[in-house]
Structure formats: C-alpha cells, structure tokens
Design an enzyme around this catalytic site. Structure first.
Site, PDB file in Angstrom:
ATOM      1  N   THR A  43       0.812  -1.214   0.000  1.00  0.00           N
ATOM      2  CA  THR A  43       0.000   0.000   0.000  1.00  0.00           C
ATOM      3  C   THR A  43       0.849   1.269   0.000  1.00  0.00           C
ATOM      4  O   THR A  43       0.315   2.372  -0.005  1.00  0.00           O
ATOM      5  CB  THR A  43      -0.929   0.024   1.220  1.00  0.00           C
ATOM      6  OG1 THR A  43      -0.156  -0.087   2.421  1.00  0.00           O
ATOM      7  CG2 THR A  43      -1.905  -1.151   1.160  1.00  0.00           C
ATOM      8  N   HIS A  48       6.446   0.191   7.481  1.00  0.00           N
ATOM      9  CA  HIS A  48       6.584   1.081   8.632  1.00  0.00           C
ATOM     10  C   HIS A  48       6.775   0.248   9.894  1.00  0.00           C
ATOM     11  O   HIS A  48       6.821  -0.988   9.837  1.00  0.00           O
ATOM     12  CB  HIS A  48       5.386   2.038   8.744  1.00  0.00           C
ATOM     13  CG  HIS A  48       4.059   1.362   8.860  1.00  0.00           C
ATOM     14  ND1 HIS A  48       3.685   0.597   9.950  1.00  0.00           N
ATOM     15  CD2 HIS A  48       2.984   1.342   8.020  1.00  0.00           C
ATOM     16  CE1 HIS A  48       2.460   0.144   9.782  1.00  0.00           C
ATOM     17  NE2 HIS A  48       2.005   0.574   8.618  1.00  0.00           N
ATOM     18  N   HIS A  51       5.040  -3.016  10.920  1.00  0.00           N
ATOM     19  CA  HIS A  51       5.332  -4.280  10.247  1.00  0.00           C
ATOM     20  C   HIS A  51       6.475  -5.044  10.910  1.00  0.00           C
ATOM     21  O   HIS A  51       6.741  -6.200  10.543  1.00  0.00           O
ATOM     22  CB  HIS A  51       5.707  -4.025   8.773  1.00  0.00           C
ATOM     23  CG  HIS A  51       4.599  -3.468   7.950  1.00  0.00           C
ATOM     24  ND1 HIS A  51       4.669  -2.222   7.349  1.00  0.00           N
ATOM     25  CD2 HIS A  51       3.376  -3.962   7.632  1.00  0.00           C
ATOM     26  CE1 HIS A  51       3.550  -1.992   6.683  1.00  0.00           C
ATOM     27  NE2 HIS A  51       2.746  -3.022   6.841  1.00  0.00           N
ATOM     28  N   LYS A  85     -10.752  -0.289   9.162  1.00  0.00           N
ATOM     29  CA  LYS A  85     -10.529   1.003   8.521  1.00  0.00           C
ATOM     30  C   LYS A  85     -11.844   1.778   8.531  1.00  0.00           C
ATOM     31  O   LYS A  85     -12.910   1.214   8.285  1.00  0.00           O
ATOM     32  CB  LYS A  85     -10.043   0.817   7.076  1.00  0.00           C
ATOM     33  CG  LYS A  85      -8.736   0.053   6.954  1.00  0.00           C
ATOM     34  CD  LYS A  85      -7.596   0.844   7.547  1.00  0.00           C
ATOM     35  CE  LYS A  85      -6.249   0.167   7.312  1.00  0.00           C
ATOM     36  NZ  LYS A  85      -6.120  -1.130   7.971  1.00  0.00           N
ATOM     37  N   ARG A  89     -10.406   2.367   1.210  1.00  0.00           N
ATOM     38  CA  ARG A  89      -9.037   2.651   0.785  1.00  0.00           C
ATOM     39  C   ARG A  89      -9.015   3.247  -0.621  1.00  0.00           C
ATOM     40  O   ARG A  89      -9.876   2.949  -1.457  1.00  0.00           O
ATOM     41  CB  ARG A  89      -8.195   1.366   0.767  1.00  0.00           C
ATOM     42  CG  ARG A  89      -7.779   0.851   2.136  1.00  0.00           C
ATOM     43  CD  ARG A  89      -6.912  -0.378   1.957  1.00  0.00           C
ATOM     44  NE  ARG A  89      -6.498  -0.961   3.215  1.00  0.00           N
ATOM     45  CZ  ARG A  89      -5.400  -0.616   3.871  1.00  0.00           C
ATOM     46  NH1 ARG A  89      -4.620   0.341   3.403  1.00  0.00           N
ATOM     47  NH2 ARG A  89      -5.074  -1.224   5.003  1.00  0.00           N
ATOM     48  N   GLN A 179      -7.993 -13.305   0.904  1.00  0.00           N
ATOM     49  CA  GLN A 179      -6.937 -13.688   1.836  1.00  0.00           C
ATOM     50  C   GLN A 179      -7.098 -15.146   2.266  1.00  0.00           C
ATOM     51  O   GLN A 179      -6.103 -15.853   2.463  1.00  0.00           O
ATOM     52  CB  GLN A 179      -6.936 -12.774   3.059  1.00  0.00           C
ATOM     53  CG  GLN A 179      -5.772 -13.068   4.011  1.00  0.00           C
ATOM     54  CD  GLN A 179      -5.627 -12.042   5.118  1.00  0.00           C
ATOM     55  OE1 GLN A 179      -5.936 -10.872   4.929  1.00  0.00           O
ATOM     56  NE2 GLN A 179      -5.172 -12.483   6.277  1.00  0.00           N
ATOM     57  N   ASP A 200      -5.809  -7.641  14.191  1.00  0.00           N
ATOM     58  CA  ASP A 200      -6.906  -7.173  13.348  1.00  0.00           C
ATOM     59  C   ASP A 200      -7.147  -8.095  12.150  1.00  0.00           C
ATOM     60  O   ASP A 200      -8.116  -7.927  11.416  1.00  0.00           O
ATOM     61  CB  ASP A 200      -6.652  -5.735  12.873  1.00  0.00           C
ATOM     62  CG  ASP A 200      -5.367  -5.592  12.075  1.00  0.00           C
ATOM     63  OD1 ASP A 200      -4.530  -6.518  12.089  1.00  0.00           O
ATOM     64  OD2 ASP A 200      -5.188  -4.536  11.436  1.00  0.00           O
ATOM     65  N   LYS A 235      -2.684   3.043  16.073  1.00  0.00           N
ATOM     66  CA  LYS A 235      -1.810   1.918  15.785  1.00  0.00           C
ATOM     67  C   LYS A 235      -0.357   2.361  15.730  1.00  0.00           C
ATOM     68  O   LYS A 235      -0.029   3.464  15.312  1.00  0.00           O
ATOM     69  CB  LYS A 235      -2.209   1.255  14.468  1.00  0.00           C
ATOM     70  CG  LYS A 235      -3.458   0.400  14.564  1.00  0.00           C
ATOM     71  CD  LYS A 235      -3.888  -0.121  13.217  1.00  0.00           C
ATOM     72  CE  LYS A 235      -2.864  -1.033  12.586  1.00  0.00           C
ATOM     73  NZ  LYS A 235      -3.364  -1.658  11.350  1.00  0.00           N
ATOM     74  N   LYS A 238       1.678   4.446  13.200  1.00  0.00           N
ATOM     75  CA  LYS A 238       1.471   5.878  13.049  1.00  0.00           C
ATOM     76  C   LYS A 238       2.024   6.628  14.258  1.00  0.00           C
ATOM     77  O   LYS A 238       2.116   6.095  15.349  1.00  0.00           O
ATOM     78  CB  LYS A 238      -0.030   6.181  12.928  1.00  0.00           C
ATOM     79  CG  LYS A 238      -0.746   5.354  11.880  1.00  0.00           C
ATOM     80  CD  LYS A 238      -0.338   5.726  10.480  1.00  0.00           C
ATOM     81  CE  LYS A 238      -1.118   4.908   9.453  1.00  0.00           C
ATOM     82  NZ  LYS A 238      -0.750   5.231   8.079  1.00  0.00           N
ATOM     83  N   THR A 239       2.393   7.881  14.048  1.00  0.00           N
ATOM     84  CA  THR A 239       2.794   8.740  15.151  1.00  0.00           C
ATOM     85  C   THR A 239       1.988  10.019  15.060  1.00  0.00           C
ATOM     86  O   THR A 239       1.229  10.233  14.125  1.00  0.00           O
ATOM     87  CB  THR A 239       4.304   9.080  15.079  1.00  0.00           C
ATOM     88  OG1 THR A 239       4.530   9.937  13.956  1.00  0.00           O
ATOM     89  CG2 THR A 239       5.151   7.834  14.941  1.00  0.00           C
TER      90      THR A 239
END
Length: 424
Positions: A43, A48, A51, A85, A89, A179, A200, A235, A238-239
């Site tokens: 994506t 990041h 992962h 989400k 997306r 999946q 998740d 999550k 992210k920051t």
C-alpha cells in the site's frame, strides 16, 4: 527437527494475541519443521514500524528451523483490506504497486535469511494464482464456502455497515475471501500450515483456516500478534506527526532513533521482549539492577533505540543518530557532519528557508520561536537565545558567514530545547 518450544516463548514475551488450537499448534511447532507465512499488502513504497513485529516473529521461527514465507499481495493490494478502517481505501495503480514491491522486498531482507541451507526465507506473490482466475471460477471455488451472514457479523465489517457516513463496497467486502484463498493456495503449493498476522487479521486468518479444511481436508493454524498501539489508541505504525517509515528517505535514522528513545520505561521493557532476542529473564534481571543502582548504563530505552536503529539503518545510521542526539543535547555541534544537518532538515527539527542579510530578531519571528519583535527583544535580553549553541544577547545581531555551518545551516535555539534550523 526443532525441539525448542517457540510458542511458549512467544507467550512469555506477550507476543501472542490469539491462536487456533493452541495445544496442537504448540506440539506441531515443537516437533515438526513447518512452513509459516505472513502476508503484507503493498500500500506504500515502504514498510513502517507496525510491520516489524510480524517480521521479527518470522525470524524467530526461522532461527529454530522453520521455513518463513512472506506473501507480498500484489493482487490483494489492488483491492485493499477493510479491517478496522474507517473509510474505503484509495485504489492504487498496478504500476505503483509493482515499483513498491521491489523496494519492500529489499526491506524484508533486513529481517530474514534468504541464503541458509534448509530453510531459506521465500517471498511469493498472490498475483501468481489470482491473475488467471476469472470471477466465475472464484465464486464457485471459494465463494460457495462462505456465508454472507457470517461475513457481515465480523466486527470490522459491522463497523463500516452501521457507519452513517461510510459503508463498505463489495470490493472490500470480498477481501476476506481473497486472503482466505491465499492461505489455502500456499498450503497447496508450499505446504504452509501456519499463518501469522496482527490481531486485526483474526477474522481473515480464521477464514483461511476454514477454507483450507474445506478444499483439502487439511488442518492449518492461525496465530495473531498484538497490535502495537500508543497511549492515544493509534496503531503503532502511526505517530502524532505521521507514519514512521523504515525507508531513511521517508523517516531519517535520527527521527527513528528519537522515537524509540522517547518511549516510557515500561513500554521499552515490553518492546525489548517483542523486538530483541534478549531472554525475558535477562531483560528483567538487568532492568532490576539498573533500577537498584540508578544507573543509565543499561537503560531499557537506550538499548531499545540502539537495537531498533541498528536493525533498520545499520551501524552507520545508528552512529549518525547518536551523534546528532549527543551534539544537540550536549550543546556541542562541532562533530556534526553535513549529512547530519540534512537529516535534521528532513524531519529532525523544524526549519525555515532564509535568504539575504537576516538579523537575529527577524529570524526568531520567521522561525516562529517568537511571535513579535517585542517578544524577540525580550528573549535576547534575557539570555535565552543561542546561535549554534552560542548565547547571543545583542538585539541588533546580524548573521555572519561564520554562523553558516557548511555555508548553509545555522542552529537557532530558544531556551534549552527549542531548536530551529535556519537554511541559507
């Protein structure tokens, strides 16, 4: 054949959120050599920090003899996982995904061994089996095994359905089936029996376990890892200022290092269990000695920051991050390199572009360290302003060429910690 009980260690480290048939999975991992996979959709052009845990987990399996397989979902990346989400997306182009796939493959090599004798890591692509499958085949082969009622009862789907502003498209609704088929196909082609993923992904993973049993009458297992979240519930990928990427062109080694060094002591202990290969007993015993002696020699956050930065950016990246940190917080910048200033400009501290013959008062305003000339005068007169860590108490001060490090950078500081980079 592996005898070490890795599942027990993962549980001790707090790395397991849920798993299917824990007892049988524990025995299988302990007594057999297994193929284990984790999937990553493409994506963005970089992984990041969210992962890292599944990749470290795959590494733990590889070390004790199991075979790790990474699925890069070139096909599923065209759809997008709706799991938890809030909005649909954005659909990326095939051209972008293909370019990003090559970059991410290189990052994965930081974690896994692709050149060992018996259990080389392997990267596979789900486009290999979806590319030639038409919609009728998919519906007959996969769709008939799933109840729409059950799919709608998944928490991640229910949240979107009840949302007043954003529902869920059929495209994203079908993602779980894609999946699930990945798992069954990996079982068929590579004898994969375990899938790992973030918590998740539990619903998607269970769907794959069930589909594999229905298609091939084979038992496979799912294992989820805890999602790493911050105190605000966001999550871990992210920051407050955006995603913390593994690509140094997107997140510098300095910012990466500072993120870890600023974790709380308790979080640092937990992250040492997640991300390092120090034993749990060693982590607790060394931390206890550190607390008793009030000694920062073995600070959990320092060990964590050094380990994580070295893992992603190597020794040179770690040295640069530590050098910048030391120079900024010690007040001595003589040892900083041109590349260090470039890191600061990229994402280390705020910066402003200046041109011409600037005076100190105006630079304080341009940098937002002062809101007015009056406030800037007061700061300077109270000895609170520094240029390149040298105090300046002259309200009529103009920058000289000597103030421009490498001919292009000056460090402007208000008080002890408020830095701004002036770029000439």
């Amino acid at each position: 054949m592996p005898k070490f009980c890795l599942i027990s260690e993962l549980m001790e480290r707090g790395c397991i959120s849920q798993c299917t048939d824990k007892i049988e999975l524990l025995n299988s991992v302990k007594n057999k050599t297994l193929s284990i996979y984790c999937g990553f959709d493409i994506t963005a052009d970089s992984l990041h920090i969210g992962h890292i845990l599944p990749l470290i987990c795959l590494k733990r399996f590889q070390i004790v003899g199991h075979k790790p397989i990474v699925l890069l979902g070139q096909a599923t990346s065209l759809i997008g996982d709706p799991s938890f989400k809030l909005e649909e997306r954005i659909l990326n182009t095939e051209e972008s995904i293909l370019i990003w796939k090559e970059k991410i493959s290189k990052q994965i090599s930081l974690f896994l061994d692709f050149n060992c004798d018996k259990n080389n890591a392997k990267i596979v692509n789900n486009k290999d089996w979806f590319n030639n499958m038409n919609i009728l085949t998919f519906l007959r082969k996969v769709g008939k095994h799933f109840s729409v009622n059950q799919m709608m009862n998944k928490e991640s789907v229910k949240r979107r359905i009840v949302s007043e502003n954003q529902g869920i498209s059929f495209t994203e609704f079908s993602y779980s089936l894609l999946q699930a088929y990945d798992f069954s196909e990996l079982n068929r082609k590579y004898s994969v029996t375990v899938q790992i993923g973030g918590s998740d992904q539990w619903g998607n993973i269970v769907s794959g376990v069930l589909l594999t049993r229905k298609l091939f009458n084979r038992k496979v297992f799912g294992l989820t890892l805890p999602l790493l979240t911050q105190s605000n519930g966001i999550k871990f990928g992210k920051t407050e200022t955006g995603t913390l990427w593994l690509d140094p062109e997107k997140t510098t080694p300095y910012k990466f290092y500072q993120f870890w060094i600023n974790r709380s002591d308790i979080d640092s202990i937990n992250f040492l269990k997640y991300f390092t290969f120090l034993s749990v007993n060693e982590i607790h015993s060394r931390w206890k000695v550190n607390m008793e002696n009030n000694d920062d020699y073995w600070s959990a956050k320092v060990i964590l920051a050094e380990h994580m930065t070295r893992l992603i950016h190597g020794n040179q990246g770690l040295l640069a991050a530590k050098r910048i940190s030391s120079c900024l917080f010690s007040g001595s910048i003589e040892n900083m390199l041109l590349t260090d200033f470039e890191q600061l400009k990229q994402d280390g501290i705020p910066y402003v572009e200046l041109s011409g013959h600037e005076d100190l008062v105006q630079s304080l305003i341009n940098s937002t360290l002062a809101t007015s000339r009056t406030q800037a005068y007061n700061m300077i007169n109270s000895n609170a302003v520094y240029v390149n860590n040298k105090m300046i108490n002259n309200t009529k001060y103009y920058f000289k060429n000597d103030d421009k490090i490498f001919g292009k950078y000056s460090l402007l500081r208000r008080g002890k910690k408020n830095y701004y980079l002036l770029c000439w």
